[in-house]
Design an enzyme around this catalytic site. Sequence first.
Site, PDB file in Angstrom:
ATOM      1  N   ARG A 190      -2.462   3.640   6.353  1.00  0.00           N
ATOM      2  CA  ARG A 190      -3.759   3.614   7.042  1.00  0.00           C
ATOM      3  C   ARG A 190      -4.572   4.889   6.800  1.00  0.00           C
ATOM      4  O   ARG A 190      -5.746   4.920   7.131  1.00  0.00           O
ATOM      5  CB  ARG A 190      -3.565   3.391   8.543  1.00  0.00           C
ATOM      6  CG  ARG A 190      -3.065   1.971   8.848  1.00  0.00           C
ATOM      7  CD  ARG A 190      -3.033   1.670  10.336  1.00  0.00           C
ATOM      8  NE  ARG A 190      -2.840   0.259  10.605  1.00  0.00           N
ATOM      9  CZ  ARG A 190      -1.672  -0.310  10.913  1.00  0.00           C
ATOM     10  NH1 ARG A 190      -0.571   0.408  10.986  1.00  0.00           N
ATOM     11  NH2 ARG A 190      -1.592  -1.610  11.129  1.00  0.00           N
ATOM     12  N   HIS A 239       7.211   5.633   1.538  1.00  0.00           N
ATOM     13  CA  HIS A 239       7.960   4.421   1.166  1.00  0.00           C
ATOM     14  C   HIS A 239       8.918   4.733   0.011  1.00  0.00           C
ATOM     15  O   HIS A 239      10.067   4.297   0.010  1.00  0.00           O
ATOM     16  CB  HIS A 239       7.011   3.314   0.693  1.00  0.00           C
ATOM     17  CG  HIS A 239       6.023   2.854   1.717  1.00  0.00           C
ATOM     18  ND1 HIS A 239       4.683   3.114   1.630  1.00  0.00           N
ATOM     19  CD2 HIS A 239       6.175   2.112   2.848  1.00  0.00           C
ATOM     20  CE1 HIS A 239       4.048   2.553   2.651  1.00  0.00           C
ATOM     21  NE2 HIS A 239       4.933   1.949   3.409  1.00  0.00           N
ATOM     22  N   GLN A 257       2.933  -9.150  13.553  1.00  0.00           N
ATOM     23  CA  GLN A 257       3.021  -7.838  14.219  1.00  0.00           C
ATOM     24  C   GLN A 257       1.658  -7.194  14.433  1.00  0.00           C
ATOM     25  O   GLN A 257       1.574  -6.068  14.898  1.00  0.00           O
ATOM     26  CB  GLN A 257       3.980  -6.903  13.464  1.00  0.00           C
ATOM     27  CG  GLN A 257       3.481  -6.427  12.118  1.00  0.00           C
ATOM     28  CD  GLN A 257       4.557  -5.651  11.375  1.00  0.00           C
ATOM     29  OE1 GLN A 257       5.545  -6.234  10.922  1.00  0.00           O
ATOM     30  NE2 GLN A 257       4.397  -4.343  11.273  1.00  0.00           N
ATOM     31  N   SER A 315       0.655   7.659   5.559  1.00  0.00           N
ATOM     32  CA  SER A 315       0.537   6.329   6.146  1.00  0.00           C
ATOM     33  C   SER A 315      -0.402   5.508   5.280  1.00  0.00           C
ATOM     34  O   SER A 315      -1.371   6.047   4.731  1.00  0.00           O
ATOM     35  CB  SER A 315      -0.048   6.447   7.562  1.00  0.00           C
ATOM     36  OG  SER A 315      -0.544   5.195   7.989  1.00  0.00           O
ATOM     37  N   HIS A 332       3.185   4.574  -0.592  1.00  0.00           N
ATOM     38  CA  HIS A 332       2.966   6.009  -0.793  1.00  0.00           C
ATOM     39  C   HIS A 332       4.336   6.670  -0.877  1.00  0.00           C
ATOM     40  O   HIS A 332       5.377   5.985  -0.797  1.00  0.00           O
ATOM     41  CB  HIS A 332       2.104   6.571   0.337  1.00  0.00           C
ATOM     42  CG  HIS A 332       2.589   6.210   1.708  1.00  0.00           C
ATOM     43  ND1 HIS A 332       3.789   6.652   2.212  1.00  0.00           N
ATOM     44  CD2 HIS A 332       2.061   5.399   2.665  1.00  0.00           C
ATOM     45  CE1 HIS A 332       3.972   6.183   3.420  1.00  0.00           C
ATOM     46  NE2 HIS A 332       2.943   5.396   3.726  1.00  0.00           N
ATOM     47  N   ALA A 360       0.872  -1.194   0.000  1.00  0.00           N
ATOM     48  CA  ALA A 360       0.000   0.000   0.000  1.00  0.00           C
ATOM     49  C   ALA A 360       0.899   1.232   0.000  1.00  0.00           C
ATOM     50  O   ALA A 360       0.806   2.106   0.859  1.00  0.00           O
ATOM     51  CB  ALA A 360      -0.963  -0.003   1.190  1.00  0.00           C
TER      52      ALA A 360
HETATM   53  P1  AMP Z   1       5.018   0.025   6.479  1.00  0.00           P
HETATM   54  O1  AMP Z   1       4.667  -0.394   5.086  1.00  0.00           O
HETATM   55  O2  AMP Z   1       3.988   0.882   7.123  1.00  0.00           O
HETATM   56  O3  AMP Z   1       5.490  -1.121   7.333  1.00  0.00           O
HETATM   57  O4  AMP Z   1       6.275   0.992   6.338  1.00  0.00           O
HETATM   58  C1  AMP Z   1       7.438   0.564   5.678  1.00  0.00           C
HETATM   59  C2  AMP Z   1       8.548   1.555   5.941  1.00  0.00           C
HETATM   60  O5  AMP Z   1       8.160   2.842   5.454  1.00  0.00           O
HETATM   61  C3  AMP Z   1       8.820   1.739   7.443  1.00  0.00           C
HETATM   62  O6  AMP Z   1      10.218   1.856   7.645  1.00  0.00           O
HETATM   63  C4  AMP Z   1       8.098   3.020   7.750  1.00  0.00           C
HETATM   64  O7  AMP Z   1       8.635   3.709   8.851  1.00  0.00           O
HETATM   65  C5  AMP Z   1       8.315   3.795   6.462  1.00  0.00           C
HETATM   66  N1  AMP Z   1       7.322   4.862   6.339  1.00  0.00           N
HETATM   67  C6  AMP Z   1       5.965   4.761   6.494  1.00  0.00           C
HETATM   68  N2  AMP Z   1       5.377   5.964   6.370  1.00  0.00           N
HETATM   69  C7  AMP Z   1       6.378   6.851   6.137  1.00  0.00           C
HETATM   70  C8  AMP Z   1       6.415   8.271   5.921  1.00  0.00           C
HETATM   71  N3  AMP Z   1       5.306   9.018   5.920  1.00  0.00           N
HETATM   72  N4  AMP Z   1       7.611   8.852   5.703  1.00  0.00           N
HETATM   73  C9  AMP Z   1       8.754   8.108   5.695  1.00  0.00           C
HETATM   74  N5  AMP Z   1       8.779   6.768   5.878  1.00  0.00           N
HETATM   75  C10 AMP Z   1       7.618   6.147   6.105  1.00  0.00           C
END
Ligand code: AMP
Length: 282
Positions: A187, A37, A61, A185, A34, A32
């Site tokens: 979410r 990432h 998790q 995010s 953005h 997902a």
């Molecule tokens: P996730 O897919 O939510 O597990 O996030 C994957 C990686 O992307 C993790 O290291 C998060 O901290 C990072 N991440 C998520 N949102 C952001 C954001 N807004 N800015 C920078 N990194 C992000």
Amino acid sequence: MRVIASSAETYAFVDRMRTDGKRIGLIPTMGALHEGHLSLVRLAKKNCDVAIATIFVNPTQFGPNEDFQKYPRTLEQDLDVLRNCGCDLVFTPTNDQMYPAGHSTYVEPPNVASHWEGKIRPGHFRGVTTIVLKLLQIIPAHVGYFGRKDYQQVAVIRGMVRDLNLPIVIEACETVREPDGLAMSSRNRYLSAEDRRRALGLSRALGSAQRLIENGCTSGSQIEQCMRDALLAAPVDSIDYAAIVHPETLEPVESILSPVVGMIAARVGTTRLIDNATFTLG
Ligand code: AMP
């Protein structure tokens, strides 16, 4: 860009790259995707020879009452945006591959996992450390890229790397925000239009705290109260925590003498959001 679901094939690819002397950057994600990432992928591309992203919604998790089942899964779009960013390989394992029948070994997270998210989401960080170590076994990267958006997660992973002598450098990257300040995010897509407006309470609360500190306030509890007031003005529906903490130990700080981190988790509608910022003194 290669897309590989098999861990053996992924390991073989990485092994060839390492033998060729290439520097490997790893970006673990749950998909997902953005701009947050993608900023990690771009940094990996800039500072390493090979950028490898992983997409896996890690069941261990998520707590029993959390959003694992409904977590957004947008694989085709994710692969398109990764291709456009110059990502070299995407590892997309199945559940069975990461957690084969009989799987029962977990990584106990370091102490820094015991506060905040760790308290409210029991088992969450054990799932994170377990999956990250497993991914590093399959993709022995030189550098791992993680977002500061998940501030405590970075601290937990750094703790694991230190405690288990893992040969990897962890890079923590700035939080990417929407133009109005909301931290990006996966979410956020759960938010209705009204919730989306109320969700601005988190970044606004952090902004108010920064201003208070710049104006000379050194009381952790006063700044926490200011963050709570801003959250309730939004209004968010509930606050899990709004804390001023030490940047490494994540222990609450009462008297601010050096940079601190403001950490917030709050619920807007049915969506739980987190955000944080590092505050420098005025
Ligand atoms: P996730 O897919 O939510 O597990 O996030 C994957 C990686 O992307 C993790 O290291 C998060 O901290 C990072 N991440 C998520 N949102 C952001 C954001 N807004 N800015 C920078 N990194 C992000």
